[in-house]
Motif scaffolding. Structure first.
Motif, short mmCIF file in Angstrom:
data_model
loop_
_atom_site.label_atom_id
_atom_site.label_comp_id
_atom_site.label_asym_id
_atom_site.label_seq_id
_atom_site.Cartn_x
_atom_site.Cartn_y
_atom_site.Cartn_z
N GLN A 1 -34.25 62.32 -44.83
CA GLN A 1 -34.88 63.13 -43.77
C GLN A 1 -34.81 64.62 -44.11
OE1 GLN A 1 -36.58 62.07 -40.90
NE2 GLN A 1 -36.47 60.18 -42.06
N ILE A 2 -33.66 65.07 -44.58
CA ILE A 2 -33.50 66.48 -44.95
C ILE A 2 -34.45 66.84 -46.09
CG2 ILE A 2 -31.88 68.08 -46.06
CD1 ILE A 2 -29.69 66.75 -44.26
N ASN A 3 -34.60 65.95 -47.05
CA ASN A 3 -35.48 66.23 -48.18
C ASN A 3 -36.94 66.33 -47.76
OD1 ASN A 3 -33.32 66.41 -49.88
ND2 ASN A 3 -33.54 64.37 -50.72
N ILE A 4 -37.34 65.55 -46.76
CA ILE A 4 -38.71 65.69 -46.23
C ILE A 4 -38.87 67.09 -45.63
CG2 ILE A 4 -40.32 64.89 -44.46
CD1 ILE A 4 -39.11 62.05 -44.89
N ASP B 1 -27.47 79.24 -47.29
CA ASP B 1 -26.36 78.35 -46.95
C ASP B 1 -26.84 76.92 -46.73
OD1 ASP B 1 -24.44 80.33 -47.15
OD2 ASP B 1 -24.41 80.75 -45.00
N GLU B 2 -27.98 76.78 -46.04
CA GLU B 2 -28.54 75.44 -45.82
C GLU B 2 -28.94 74.81 -47.15
OE1 GLU B 2 -30.70 75.27 -41.50
OE2 GLU B 2 -31.70 76.44 -43.06
N SER B 3 -29.55 75.60 -48.03
CA SER B 3 -29.94 75.07 -49.34
C SER B 3 -28.73 74.56 -50.10
CB SER B 3 -30.67 76.14 -50.15
OG SER B 3 -31.92 76.42 -49.59
N ALA B 4 -27.64 75.31 -50.08
CA ALA B 4 -26.41 74.89 -50.76
C ALA B 4 -25.85 73.61 -50.12
CB ALA B 4 -25.38 76.01 -50.72
N GLN B 5 -25.86 73.56 -48.79
CA GLN B 5 -25.37 72.37 -48.08
C GLN B 5 -26.23 71.15 -48.42
OE1 GLN B 5 -25.59 72.72 -43.82
NE2 GLN B 5 -24.73 70.70 -43.47
N TYR B 6 -27.55 71.33 -48.45
CA TYR B 6 -28.44 70.21 -48.73
C TYR B 6 -28.35 69.79 -50.20
CZ TYR B 6 -30.41 71.55 -44.20
OH TYR B 6 -30.58 71.87 -42.88
N ALA B 7 -28.10 70.74 -51.10
CA ALA B 7 -27.91 70.40 -52.51
C ALA B 7 -26.65 69.53 -52.65
CB ALA B 7 -27.80 71.65 -53.35
N TYR C 1 -32.44 62.29 -56.27
CA TYR C 1 -31.52 63.12 -55.49
C TYR C 1 -30.98 64.29 -56.33
CZ TYR C 1 -31.45 59.53 -51.84
OH TYR C 1 -31.80 58.65 -50.85
N ILE C 2 -30.66 64.02 -57.57
CA ILE C 2 -30.15 65.08 -58.45
C ILE C 2 -31.23 66.15 -58.67
CG2 ILE C 2 -29.43 65.60 -60.81
CD1 ILE C 2 -27.99 62.80 -60.72
N ASN C 3 -32.45 65.73 -58.94
CA ASN C 3 -33.53 66.69 -59.16
C ASN C 3 -33.80 67.54 -57.92
OD1 ASN C 3 -33.95 65.91 -61.81
ND2 ASN C 3 -35.52 64.42 -61.29
N ILE C 4 -33.83 66.92 -56.77
CA ILE C 4 -34.06 67.67 -55.53
C ILE C 4 -32.90 68.63 -55.29
CG2 ILE C 4 -34.23 67.50 -53.01
CD1 ILE C 4 -35.76 64.81 -53.52
N GLY C 5 -31.68 68.16 -55.48
CA GLY C 5 -30.51 69.01 -55.30
C GLY C 5 -30.53 70.22 -56.22
N MET C 6 -30.94 70.02 -57.45
CA MET C 6 -31.01 71.14 -58.39
C MET C 6 -32.08 72.15 -57.98
SD MET C 6 -30.17 69.19 -62.03
CE MET C 6 -31.57 69.87 -62.79
N TRP D 1 -24.63 79.43 -60.47
CA TRP D 1 -23.30 79.40 -61.07
C TRP D 1 -22.55 80.70 -60.79
CZ3 TRP D 1 -27.87 79.43 -63.74
CH2 TRP D 1 -28.17 80.60 -64.43
N GLU D 2 -23.28 81.77 -60.42
CA GLU D 2 -22.64 83.04 -60.10
C GLU D 2 -22.40 83.21 -58.61
OE1 GLU D 2 -25.21 86.02 -61.67
OE2 GLU D 2 -24.78 85.51 -63.75
N THR D 3 -23.19 82.52 -57.79
CA THR D 3 -23.14 82.77 -56.35
C THR D 3 -22.67 81.58 -55.52
OG1 THR D 3 -25.46 82.11 -56.09
CG2 THR D 3 -25.02 84.44 -56.50
N GLN D 4 -22.68 80.39 -56.06
CA GLN D 4 -22.34 79.21 -55.26
C GLN D 4 -21.14 78.50 -55.84
OE1 GLN D 4 -26.27 77.42 -55.48
NE2 GLN D 4 -26.57 77.88 -53.31
#
Length: 115
Positions: free
Chosen positions: A58-61, A71-77, A99-104, A112-115
């Protein structure tokens, strides 16, 4: 009725009802609806792979076209990474790759510097 209880969730009694409701709803409302459903399911997932995967779907849709904060993007990743682990655990490797591709894609360019 048009809805019936299916375990802890509700579903439409007929696919045609679900399709009609979906087609009649404004697209902005649908985006938000996917986000709200996904976040609600994610809160109640508690290591339940089925609920977690439903939540992430649902989140990916929502993420396809919805605006989100960093913050939401990081949480959803992170949620997609967990979904990938669940998918690998059930030998659903194509689903895990998705799921990995969407998360990336949800991560910031220099994550790698901010999250």
């Amino acid at each position: 009725g048009i809805m019936e209880k299916a375990g802890p969730m509700y579903q439409f009694t007929h696919d045609i009802i679900q399709q009609t409701v979906y087609e009649l709803a404004p697209s902005n409302d649908l985006k938000l609806l996917h986000k709200v459903i996904g976040k609600s399911l994610l809160k109640s997932a508690a290591n339940n792979p089925t609920f977690h995967l439903l939540a992430v779907d649902q989140i990916n849709i929502f993420c396809k076209s919805g605006d989100r904060t960093p913050d939401e993007s990081a949480q959803y990743a992170h949620a997609n990474a967990t979904a990938a682990k669940f998918a690998i655990g059930s030998s659903s490797f194509e689903q895990a790759r998705s799921y990995i591709n969407i998360g990336m894609r949800l991560l910031e360019a220099r994550h790698w510097e901010t999250q």
